[in-house]
Scaffold this motif. Sequence first.
Motif, mmCIF file in Angstrom:
data_model
loop_
_atom_site.group_PDB
_atom_site.id
_atom_site.type_symbol
_atom_site.label_atom_id
_atom_site.label_comp_id
_atom_site.label_asym_id
_atom_site.label_seq_id
_atom_site.Cartn_x
_atom_site.Cartn_y
_atom_site.Cartn_z
ATOM 1 N N LYS A 121 0.818 -1.205 0.000
ATOM 2 C CA LYS A 121 0.000 0.000 0.000
ATOM 3 C C LYS A 121 0.858 1.264 0.000
ATOM 4 O O LYS A 121 0.536 2.257 -0.649
ATOM 5 C CB LYS A 121 -0.882 -0.041 1.257
ATOM 6 C CG LYS A 121 -2.006 0.946 1.273
ATOM 7 C CD LYS A 121 -2.973 0.582 2.391
ATOM 8 C CE LYS A 121 -4.140 1.502 2.456
ATOM 9 N NZ LYS A 121 -5.069 1.099 3.531
ATOM 10 N N ILE A 122 1.949 1.170 0.754
ATOM 11 C CA ILE A 122 2.710 2.399 1.013
ATOM 12 C C ILE A 122 3.831 2.580 -0.005
ATOM 13 O O ILE A 122 4.633 1.683 -0.241
ATOM 14 C CB ILE A 122 3.262 2.370 2.452
ATOM 15 C CG1 ILE A 122 2.089 2.546 3.417
ATOM 16 C CG2 ILE A 122 4.335 3.430 2.660
ATOM 17 C CD1 ILE A 122 2.465 2.718 4.843
ATOM 18 N N ILE A 123 3.856 3.736 -0.599
ATOM 19 C CA ILE A 123 4.919 4.053 -1.557
ATOM 20 C C ILE A 123 5.721 5.229 -1.003
ATOM 21 O O ILE A 123 5.148 6.266 -0.636
ATOM 22 C CB ILE A 123 4.319 4.435 -2.928
ATOM 23 C CG1 ILE A 123 3.461 3.279 -3.458
ATOM 24 C CG2 ILE A 123 5.418 4.801 -3.924
ATOM 25 C CD1 ILE A 123 2.570 3.669 -4.624
ATOM 26 N N VAL A 124 7.015 5.031 -0.892
ATOM 27 C CA VAL A 124 7.862 6.101 -0.352
ATOM 28 C C VAL A 124 7.764 7.312 -1.278
ATOM 29 O O VAL A 124 7.771 7.180 -2.503
ATOM 30 C CB VAL A 124 9.328 5.620 -0.224
ATOM 31 C CG1 VAL A 124 10.244 6.764 0.237
ATOM 32 C CG2 VAL A 124 9.408 4.456 0.762
ATOM 33 N N GLY A 125 7.605 8.471 -0.675
ATOM 34 C CA GLY A 125 7.497 9.696 -1.456
ATOM 35 C C GLY A 125 6.056 10.172 -1.614
ATOM 36 O O GLY A 125 5.820 11.338 -1.884
ATOM 37 N N GLU A 145 -4.636 6.075 4.764
ATOM 38 C CA GLU A 145 -5.563 6.199 3.655
ATOM 39 C C GLU A 145 -5.020 7.168 2.622
ATOM 40 O O GLU A 145 -4.516 8.245 2.970
ATOM 41 C CB GLU A 145 -6.943 6.662 4.129
ATOM 42 C CG GLU A 145 -7.967 6.528 3.007
ATOM 43 C CD GLU A 145 -9.386 6.838 3.477
ATOM 44 O OE1 GLU A 145 -10.317 6.565 2.717
ATOM 45 O OE2 GLU A 145 -9.550 7.364 4.591
ATOM 46 N N LYS A 146 -5.136 6.734 1.377
ATOM 47 C CA LYS A 146 -4.700 7.598 0.282
ATOM 48 C C LYS A 146 -5.545 8.859 0.284
ATOM 49 O O LYS A 146 -6.730 8.815 0.630
ATOM 50 C CB LYS A 146 -4.905 6.873 -1.044
ATOM 51 C CG LYS A 146 -3.583 6.384 -1.638
ATOM 52 C CD LYS A 146 -3.596 6.410 -3.147
ATOM 53 C CE LYS A 146 -4.378 5.332 -3.752
ATOM 54 N NZ LYS A 146 -4.137 4.555 -4.820
ATOM 55 N N ILE A 147 -4.975 9.964 -0.052
ATOM 56 C CA ILE A 147 -5.751 11.198 -0.108
ATOM 57 C C ILE A 147 -6.543 11.189 -1.397
ATOM 58 O O ILE A 147 -5.977 11.122 -2.486
ATOM 59 C CB ILE A 147 -4.825 12.415 -0.018
ATOM 60 C CG1 ILE A 147 -4.159 12.379 1.365
ATOM 61 C CG2 ILE A 147 -5.589 13.696 -0.237
ATOM 62 C CD1 ILE A 147 -2.959 13.239 1.494
ATOM 63 N N SER A 148 -7.860 11.169 -1.221
ATOM 64 C CA SER A 148 -8.688 10.990 -2.408
ATOM 65 C C SER A 148 -8.948 12.328 -3.076
ATOM 66 O O SER A 148 -8.951 13.375 -2.433
ATOM 67 C CB SER A 148 -9.971 10.282 -2.017
ATOM 68 O OG SER A 148 -11.077 11.013 -2.426
ATOM 69 N N ASP A 149 -9.190 12.297 -4.386
ATOM 70 C CA ASP A 149 -9.366 13.545 -5.126
ATOM 71 C C ASP A 149 -10.704 14.192 -4.819
ATOM 72 O O ASP A 149 -10.832 15.400 -4.776
ATOM 73 C CB ASP A 149 -9.304 13.271 -6.638
ATOM 74 C CG ASP A 149 -8.004 12.591 -6.997
ATOM 75 O OD1 ASP A 149 -7.019 12.788 -6.243
ATOM 76 O OD2 ASP A 149 -7.979 11.857 -8.006
#
Length: 687
Positions: A121-125, A145-149
Amino acid sequence: MYQLQDSVLVVKGIGTNLQKSLQDYQIENILDLLLYLPLRYEDRSAITTIAEIKKLSVEKTQIQKSSENQKVKTNFVTTKARVVKWNEYRKGRLLISRASIADESDQINCIWFNNKFLKNKIIVGQEYFFSGNLKEGNLMQATVEKISDDHENIHTGRLVPIYSQLADFKQGSLRRILAEIISKLHQSGELEQVFKDLHFPSSIDHIITARERLALEEILYFMQISAQNKREHQKKNSRFQLSSTIKNQIPKLPFELTTSQQKAIQEILIDLQNKVPMNRLLVGDVGSGKTIVAAIPASLMVNAGQNVCLIVPTKILAKQHYQNLAKLFKNINFTLLDSQSKLEKIEQGTFYIGTHALLNQLNKIKPSLVIYDEQQRFGVKHRQLEEYLEQKKDYPHLLSMTATPIPRTLMLSIFSHLEMSYLDQMPNSRKMATTWLIPQFKKQKALEWLTKELLNTTTHKKQALIVCPFINPSSYKAMENVSAVKESFEFINQELKQIYQKLKIDKKYQLKIGVLHSKLTKLEQLKIIQEVYDQKIQILISTPMIEVGVDLPNADIMIIQSAERFGLSSLHQLRGRVGRQGQDSYCLLFSSVNSAQNQDNNLRLKQFCQEKDGLKLAQIDLENRGAGDILGYQQSGLNNLVFASWTNSQIIKQAQEKLKKEPNYQSFLTDYLQKQNSAQIIESIGN
Ligand code: ADP
Ligand code: MG
């Protein structure tokens, strides 16, 4: 698009297996699922900068309670940050994941245990929302949680719903499914908003408004059932109608009836002359003299050759009523019945008194009037009575009596199918127990006073009752309730030993203590009660079960342990149990919270010491919503509500107004509530 009545199977992600396990939770359609409400909400809305997080004192827990008891946990922090470093390692069987995250202000570490999904899930940067508990300077087990658009985050960055375990759902997938259902709800926009606010509220106020909407729908549902019951009742025929010339036949009594007693008797007599069977509830404080109000019309029915049944909760009360009434009504034929006694032949014109065992005999007795005394548990269905009534075209008149102070407005508005009589006056000879609030440090002194009182028998032999609150009120049989009584026994015993020593009391004068709780057999209970009657026991320690079951005319003093846990109405009912014969009586409230800890509670109990009017106390309970078992409804079975509370008069008023405008309004909760069987109360309260 989904409809509320669609099966859960239409939802993407719910297959037949899940459908089956949801059935165990009585969840079958979309509405059921939407009404699976969050247990609480976590406030992950406030975005805290990392610098601020570091300043926060560690693990500061604060529970914010809103008026509707919606707990919002605020020990969580949420931050919006970029992952700068990520690594994972094993320590034995434990998988530990670590990330360093940073925003403009500072940098902090996140730690997770055994979360093997994070890696993907986690991507550095990248930037995410992180919500977690702060512990020793690290953010623990944070939700990522990914920041949703489209600004529709559901797991973090907002008030996040937390559910109790439902089937095999993980919190996250339950949230996702509910969010998807709400987004595809094919309902009027208004309802859609209600469900959105229940699950994904944008503020606490929204939760409250949405919950109130459900409460309103529930009250509307009850009002309609009640109105329907009334319409059906109107079609029935009473078996026997008293002639209107009986008014002068009221027997001579050793006392004068109070005005409210006279009024109630008149109301009942008018009902008994009616072709539509009576369905009346007589409400009056303990000691207000309900028995005679029921007995006078009953005696007139008996004189007219009819049978009457008086049904009481316990054998002991049945016997007491039998003895008292037989003394007052010398010309009347009484029969005392319990489960052991056989009913040989029925003589018309008999006044039957007994426990629920009487219900088995209704077909033989064919009463024209059935009276329920102290029908505390309204929620309990009297199946036999219902079955008996169902076969009948000609109905007996029904009268229920209760000491639960149900405010008039509540009864009039919700239980409109029931006629009400109130005894709001006490007979003159009856004095309410003098009540004192005993602070922690004065308990010993109070017990010393009690000992002296009980040993001083110059006027009469005195007795005391000590009541411990139900720790688990939903089941009076719960083990904790029993241990509360046992603990209290230990405490009193210890204290008394010291007092005997101090006062140099000889062993042969020492007081005998009896203990009464639900884990004793019926026989053991009866034995204890008999010993109390025979004055062999001077102190009886019990759960509040004595509230209903026992009448101890000799009891002078009552001690209520942990009094702060009772609603004032319940306390009032308890203290009505002492001084039954008009003797001076006392009620001592032991509170286990110290005054500094809880100002409100002390104030409430102090008000109670001053106020002697049961209905006024019920009103104070209403104003102090949340005070334990408000109005004793917990015990009365009036608490079967799913969303509403009987005490929310604002909502009750709203419901009344709505029905005035739209008499045929159909609550969208109708099917749901029918399934919950909550209408049982309505049906049984009058039957
Ligand atoms: P409850 O409403 O708690 O059932 P009861 O009917 O048992 O009260 O009455 C309590 C006591 O008060 C009884 O001994 C009864 O005889 C007595 N009583 C009832 N009405 C009056 C009255 N008007 N004046 C004096 N005593 C009364
Ligand atoms: Mg009574």
